[in-house]
Design a protein around this motif. Structure first.
Motif, PDB file in Angstrom:
ATOM      1  N   LEU A  11       0.842  -1.203   0.000  1.00  0.00           N
ATOM      2  CA  LEU A  11       0.000   0.000   0.000  1.00  0.00           C
ATOM      3  C   LEU A  11       0.875   1.250   0.000  1.00  0.00           C
ATOM      4  O   LEU A  11       0.655   2.189  -0.768  1.00  0.00           O
ATOM      5  N   ILE A  12       1.882   1.249   0.882  1.00  0.00           N
ATOM      6  CA  ILE A  12       2.780   2.400   0.975  1.00  0.00           C
ATOM      7  C   ILE A  12       3.435   2.658  -0.379  1.00  0.00           C
ATOM      8  O   ILE A  12       3.437   3.771  -0.896  1.00  0.00           O
ATOM      9  N   ARG A  13       3.980   1.570  -0.968  1.00  0.00           N
ATOM     10  CA  ARG A  13       4.711   1.741  -2.219  1.00  0.00           C
ATOM     11  C   ARG A  13       3.785   2.143  -3.359  1.00  0.00           C
ATOM     12  O   ARG A  13       4.174   2.878  -4.260  1.00  0.00           O
ATOM     13  N   THR A  14       2.552   1.635  -3.349  1.00  0.00           N
ATOM     14  CA  THR A  14       1.623   1.997  -4.413  1.00  0.00           C
ATOM     15  C   THR A  14       1.262   3.477  -4.309  1.00  0.00           C
ATOM     16  O   THR A  14       1.200   4.190  -5.309  1.00  0.00           O
ATOM     17  N   GLN A  15       1.065   3.935  -3.085  1.00  0.00           N
ATOM     18  CA  GLN A  15       0.773   5.346  -2.869  1.00  0.00           C
ATOM     19  C   GLN A  15       1.915   6.225  -3.392  1.00  0.00           C
ATOM     20  O   GLN A  15       1.684   7.280  -3.967  1.00  0.00           O
ATOM     21  N   LEU A  16       3.151   5.767  -3.182  1.00  0.00           N
ATOM     22  CA  LEU A  16       4.302   6.609  -3.516  1.00  0.00           C
ATOM     23  C   LEU A  16       4.813   6.392  -4.937  1.00  0.00           C
ATOM     24  O   LEU A  16       5.795   7.004  -5.342  1.00  0.00           O
ATOM     25  N   ALA A  17       4.135   5.529  -5.708  1.00  0.00           N
ATOM     26  CA  ALA A  17       4.630   5.225  -7.057  1.00  0.00           C
ATOM     27  C   ALA A  17       4.688   6.477  -7.913  1.00  0.00           C
ATOM     28  O   ALA A  17       5.555   6.613  -8.775  1.00  0.00           O
ATOM     29  N   THR A  18       3.771   7.395  -7.688  1.00  0.00           N
ATOM     30  CA  THR A  18       3.747   8.637  -8.469  1.00  0.00           C
ATOM     31  C   THR A  18       3.636   9.820  -7.517  1.00  0.00           C
ATOM     32  O   THR A  18       3.185   9.659  -6.386  1.00  0.00           O
ATOM     33  N   PRO A  19       4.043  11.013  -7.946  1.00  0.00           N
ATOM     34  CA  PRO A  19       3.844  12.193  -7.091  1.00  0.00           C
ATOM     35  C   PRO A  19       2.349  12.423  -6.860  1.00  0.00           C
ATOM     36  O   PRO A  19       1.529  12.035  -7.697  1.00  0.00           O
ATOM     37  N   ASP A  20       2.026  13.040  -5.759  1.00  0.00           N
ATOM     38  CA  ASP A  20       0.642  13.354  -5.402  1.00  0.00           C
ATOM     39  C   ASP A  20      -0.266  12.132  -5.464  1.00  0.00           C
ATOM     40  O   ASP A  20      -1.386  12.183  -5.969  1.00  0.00           O
ATOM     41  N   GLY A  21       0.232  11.003  -4.981  1.00  0.00           N
ATOM     42  CA  GLY A  21      -0.540   9.759  -5.020  1.00  0.00           C
ATOM     43  C   GLY A  21      -1.866   9.898  -4.282  1.00  0.00           C
ATOM     44  O   GLY A  21      -1.961  10.583  -3.272  1.00  0.00           O
ATOM     45  N   GLN A  22      -2.874   9.240  -4.832  1.00  0.00           N
ATOM     46  CA  GLN A  22      -4.217   9.377  -4.266  1.00  0.00           C
ATOM     47  C   GLN A  22      -4.770   8.037  -3.785  1.00  0.00           C
ATOM     48  O   GLN A  22      -5.963   7.920  -3.547  1.00  0.00           O
ATOM     49  N   VAL A  23      -3.914   7.032  -3.690  1.00  0.00           N
ATOM     50  CA  VAL A  23      -4.419   5.704  -3.326  1.00  0.00           C
ATOM     51  C   VAL A  23      -4.917   5.695  -1.879  1.00  0.00           C
ATOM     52  O   VAL A  23      -5.963   5.128  -1.572  1.00  0.00           O
ATOM     53  N   LEU A  24      -4.180   6.345  -1.013  1.00  0.00           N
ATOM     54  CA  LEU A  24      -4.542   6.370   0.405  1.00  0.00           C
ATOM     55  C   LEU A  24      -4.715   7.816   0.853  1.00  0.00           C
ATOM     56  O   LEU A  24      -4.047   8.717   0.331  1.00  0.00           O
ATOM     57  N   SER A  25      -5.571   8.008   1.836  1.00  0.00           N
ATOM     58  CA  SER A  25      -5.616   9.308   2.485  1.00  0.00           C
ATOM     59  C   SER A  25      -4.373   9.436   3.356  1.00  0.00           C
ATOM     60  O   SER A  25      -3.704   8.440   3.643  1.00  0.00           O
ATOM     61  N   GLU A  26      -4.078  10.662   3.787  1.00  0.00           N
ATOM     62  CA  GLU A  26      -2.927  10.850   4.667  1.00  0.00           C
ATOM     63  C   GLU A  26      -3.040   9.949   5.889  1.00  0.00           C
ATOM     64  O   GLU A  26      -2.084   9.310   6.308  1.00  0.00           O
TER      65      GLU A  26
END
Lengths: 343, 676
Positions: B69-84
């Motif tokens: 989950l962490i890595r998917t969120q950070l795969a691109t800038p301004d990732g929207q997979v997870l809320s803060e």
């Protein structure tokens, strides 16, 4: 054949490493610790570079030994003989205990003076800035330059050390603008000092580096370094207080600013003063439109859409403490018109 | 040496002349020796070890999902997979899980399973306490994870710095409380286990097994247990204070009342740094067994390996403030900790060189465990070198709290500990389950994990130095971090794929042919008995005359100094006829500790108390009652009961008169003590 496989692997590893290294250089990295832009960051960097190369040398030697051993001493198929059963070699082992210790001792000799140098008292000729970390933005004030308070953008003169006295209103933050110096925690109940300096005028990126809650990622900052004249001009401009608008849309906004409760937390000097024992709970807006970014420096102030989106929903930044309630589009236009006068 | 004297065999008077007591009349003594019930009540160190390992692997999968989950969120800038907030929960639980619920219990699994076998004992010193440790660990882990369903998981990082963590204004949810209480519970498990294993190693070694004849894994685990024994109380104190701040309005970390937030940081890291060695030393021990087995040479410089491990154990207490170089400690402290940190690299370096020297001139057989072990050495070098760069305190202020640190500790804890754990899992799997894991799938698993690991964490060095802070849910475009983050994310998917291969390997292994007692032709005592070992481990008590005892029993030198296999060595339990050598005579009647319900019941009381503190004190009262009742039930229950399950081994062959256990024993060292 196995050796061949390993060679093939090495052939593949070579280009892969190149891609990584080139990738590191490609692109502009505004927050690059490897690209120091001032004497403090540079003295830290100069300490790192030789250590890095020593590490590279050790890395190459040790990994080389491992790879060599792996290839050279691989058991051949069907070879069931036992190799010589060596149990150790005290002289050798004492040697590779003492040798690294010596290398580290040399490192220590160079490191310790820099530790004390960086932690020294306030440098001569420096300007003083008080830094206050808050969830999730920065307040900067200039006690020796009269009544100047700003948020998220730290303006400094290039070529002069800037002495920061830092504390926090809530949790532990960490002030970090990598091209100007390393980071130093900004801790409630304590005043930590830190010195930064930029050689040249320019904009240097930074951000909070100690996890501080929901919007830690959104607590960024900019250090704007001016030449000496530019800094004086900036100081001068900060002393000019904007006049309260008396008519038109801006005047409506001026009213709204109070009725909507904005004035309870945001200072606009000469117009609205927040009564608070500690520093105001929200950024000082006196010269808002002299800045480029807002809300922890994550939104572009020059983009009207961003400002309007913020007024519509301040919670778009996680953990934001701003409460403004429902605004009509007309209210938003009026507030924007007022905010624009804050220069 | 075992405690030796002429005392008679310590045998509890259970059996025909003792009257059987039903403990408090609550439970019938458990009798199951197979099926799920036997697992719930077992006090067998081997079953407990397997449960530790299996549970840790489940948590490894969960912690891995959080990492994805962490890595998917950070795969691109301004990732929207997870809320803060979800992101903060993911990295907090990822770190907490991997440290407390994966690596620690995984190493406890190895220690539990292997230490008694390696030192020639029948079980650990306190078998019921051992079961209690496991069940408390499980209770703590489940309690921690129940936070997801009861109002939100912890989200302040695995370090949970005050005043973010102690002040309800900054962390209003219950997640932080679940963290504080859950770790106190797992801490009890670690402490009990540490005491148990230390006593086991000190007291229960087979005759002749002096400290300097102990397998290196036992040594490294022993050092880690001592570190646990002294480190866990520190974190427990910190957690206790934090709990009082949050639940009862105390002011230990309340800045408004004059507390200094640095108190938490000091307490946390005085625990936290020895913790690093708790996580890595046993893994060092594992590969120090694996590498000699597949290099066909003894470990190079065994005494140096032992003493460097002990030195790391001591020095590990003097480096904690290097986690705080940016905290404003003042130059004198920073300089002192900078120096101590540099010099802890020396004993670590010794280990690296000695492993390489073990490989040198060997005949290396690259089985899967060997691949993982050599990869550990190689990757730990990287983690060690980046660690040395942290010791340069002025530059650490650039590295601290960035992805450079993330890269560093993953090279140590994943590239080190987890690779060591996988080396151990592949190595001892045939011993534990009697079947080999597939070498082919295992190699695919290894190479995929090796590539994925380096692809994930290699680029993070660059990211960190380019200024990306850790624990940030998102980053802006144009920071120059896009490519490296993308690579790291792809790498994490490769690791996930390799994990699936590993699961496939495990499932498939059930159909593999029996592995035999000593499939790797290895060196230590656990390979001298059948796979899986009998409940009582050894049919005869081994008498030890040197390091690598089992290898020396199998091999000797002929007249020309060539190493040849003996044909007169003796297996220490009944093994199949195809194994060569002869099997030991069957055991005399052996009393083993009996299974018990009390450990699992007692463990149940702790999360009840914890839930009660958060929801209603009535639950705490109930939990306390369960706890006290269990303590009484436990104390009134005889530890050995011949009528209960797996408590008694009857000889299955009766054909000899002499007792080889003592007759062949020049040391004449004592007798097997019954564990209690």
């Amino acid at each position: 054949m196995k050796v061949l496989q390993s060679r093939r692997l090495l052939r593949w590893l070579g280009p892969a490493t190149m891609v990584l290294v080139l990738g590191a250089c490609a692109g502009d990295a505004p927050q690059d610790a490897l690209d120091p832009a001032g004497p403090y960051a540079r003295s830290v960097h100069n300490l790192f570079v030789p250590v890095f190369w020593v590490a590279v040398a050790v890395f190459v030697l040790v990994q080389g030994a491992i790879v060599f051993a792996v290839i050279k001493f691989r058991r051949k198929d069907g070879d069931d003989a036992w190799p010589e059963q060596t149990h150790g070699n005290t002289r050798l082992e004492v040697g590779w205990t003492i040798l690294p210790a010596l290398v580290l001792a040399v490192m220590a000799v160079f490191t310790v003076p820099v530790i004390f140098e960086l932690d020294d008292k306030r440098p001569d000729e420096s300007i003083l800035v008080e830094v206050t970390g808050q969830q999730y933005w920065w307040a900067f004030s200039y006690p020796e330059h009269g009544d100047i308070v700003t948020a998220n953008e730290l303006h400094i003169p290039a070529g002069r050390p800037v002495f920061l006295e830092m504390t926090s209103e809530d949790v532990v933050h960490s002030f970090w603008s990598p091209r100007l110096n390393g980071k130093r925690d900004v801790t409630p109940g304590r005043v930590h000092t830190w010195t930064i300096e930029a050689d040249e005028p320019g904009v240097y990126s930074g951000q909070c580096a100690e996890f501080c809650g929901a919007s830690h990622a959104n607590m960024r900052l900019k250090v704007v370094a001016h030449d000496e004249a530019g800094f004086d001009a900036w100081v001068e401009s900060q002393h000019q207080l904007p006049e309260a608008p008396t008519d038109g849309l801006a005047a409506e906004g001026f009213e709204l600013f109070e009725t909507r409760g904005c004035a309870a937390c945001h200072d606009v000097r000469g117009q609205y003063e927040v009564v608070s024992e500690t520093s105001p709970p929200a950024p000082d807006l006196t010269h808002l439109f002299t800045r480029d970014c807002f809300a922890g420096c994550i939104y572009d102030l020059n983009d009207r859409n961003e400002v309007e989106a913020w007024l519509r929903d301040p919670q778009r930044k996680a953990g934001s403490l701003m409460v403004i309630g429902e605004l009509s589009e007309a209210d938003i236009d009026a507030l924007y018109a007022y905010l624009e006068t804050l220069r | 040496m075992a405690l030796t004297d002429d005392r008679p065999v310590l045998e509890l008077t259970a059996g025909e002349d003792a009257e059987r007591r039903e403990p408090l009349g609550v439970f019938r003594r458990p009798t199951a020796t197979t099926g799920w019930r036997s697992w719930l009540t077992s006090v067998d160190h081997k079953k407990i070890g397997i449960m530790y390992g299996a549970t840790a692997m489940v948590f490894f999968a969960i912690g891995g999902l959080e990492a994805l989950l962490i890595r998917t969120q950070l795969a691109t800038p301004d990732g929207q997979v997870l809320s803060e907030q979800a992101y903060n929960q993911a990295f907090t639980m990822h770190g907490t899980t991997m440290v407390f619920l994966v690596i620690m219990p995984m190493l406890a699994a190895f220690a539990n399973y292997l230490i008694p076998l390696m030192i020639g004992a029948r079980d650990v010193a306190f078998p019921r306490l051992n079961a209690l440790s496991y069940w408390i660990f499980l209770a703590g882990g489940l309690f921690l994870y129940s936070s997801f369903f009861l109002g939100g998981a912890p989200d302040n990082g695995w370090t949970s710095y005050a005043p973010l963590s102690n002040n309800l204004a900054y962390s209003p949810g219950m997640g932080q409380d679940f963290w504080t209480l859950g770790l106190q519970i797992t801490g009890i498990a670690s402490l009990a286990s540490a005491v148990n294993l230390i006593v086991t190693v000190i007291n229960m070694r087979a005759p002749g097994m002096t400290l300097m004849r102990m397998p290196i894994f036992v040594w490294m685990s022993l050092v880690a247990q001592f570190l646990l024994l002294f480190a866990i109380p520190v974190i427990t104190v910190a957690l206790f204070l934090l709990m009082f701040d949050r639940l009862f309005g105390a002011n230990f970390f309340n800045v408004a009342e004059g507390a200094d937030p640095l108190l938490w940081q000091h307490l946390f890291w005085i625990f936290g740094h020895p913790e690093v060695y708790i996580l890595i030393l046993p893994a060092f021990g594992i590969i120090s067994e694996v590498i000699p087995a597949f290099a066909r040479k003894p470990l190079f410089g065994y005494p140096f390996m032992v003493f460097s491990g002990v030195a790391i154990g001591f020095m590990g207490w003097g480096v904690w403030a290097h986690h705080m170089f940016a905290s404003g400690l003042g130059p004198v402290s920073v300089a002192a900790f900078s120096l101590s940190t540099m010099f802890i690299a020396v004993p670590t370096g010794v280990k690296i060189f000695n492993w390489i020297a073990t490989l040198w001139n060997g005949k290396l057989n690259f089985t899967v465990p060997m691949l993982f072990a050599v990869a550990l050495v190689s990757q730990f070098v990287i983690g060690g070198l980046s660690g040395v760069t942290h010791s340069v305190a002025p530059h650490d202020t650039q590295q601290h709290d960035t992805y450079y640190i993330v890269a560093h500790f993953h090279y140590v804890l994943f590239g080190g500990s987890m690779f060591g754990i996988f080396a151990g899992v592949y190595f001892w799997w045939p011993k534990v389950f009697g079947r080999m894991l597939s070498e082919t799938i295992g190699k695919a698993h290894f190479w995929l994990m090796f590539a994925g690991f380096n692809l994930t964490f290699g680029p993070m060095h660059i990211l960190g130095l380019q200024g990306q802070p850790r624990r940030t849910a998102t980053y802006a475009e144009g920071m120059g971090w896009d490519l490296m983050n993308q690579l790291a994310t792809w790498g994490s998917y490769l690791i996930a794929a390799s994990f699936l291969l590993w699961i496939f390997n495990v499932v498939k292994s059930r159909a593999n042919p029996p592995a035999g007692a000593d499939p790797w032709d290895a060196r230590t005592l656990e390979w001298s008995i059948s796979s899986p070992p009998p409940a009582h481990n050894f049919d005869i008590e081994p008498t030890v005359s040197q390091l690598d005892e089992w290898w020396h029993r199998k091999y000797g030198e002929d007249d020309h100094g060539v190493i040849v296999r003996r044909d007169d060595y003796e297996w220490m339990s009944v093994v199949g006829p195809e194994e060569g050598g002869t099997s030991a005579p069957p055991p005399e009647s052996i009393h083993l500790p009996s299974p018990s319900y009390w450990p699992i019941v007692l463990a149940l009381g702790l999360p009840l108390i914890a839930y009660g503190l958060l929801f209603t004190y009535w639950l705490s009262a109930l939990g306390g009652l369960v706890l006290i009742a269990s303590v009484y039930g436990w104390s009134l229950e005889p530890s050995v009961d011949p009528d209960a399950g797996h408590g008694h081994v009857e000889p299955d062959r009766v054909d000899d008169d002499d007792d080889p256990g003592t007759a062949a024993d020049p040391v004449a060292a004592g007798t097997t003590e019954e564990p209690s």
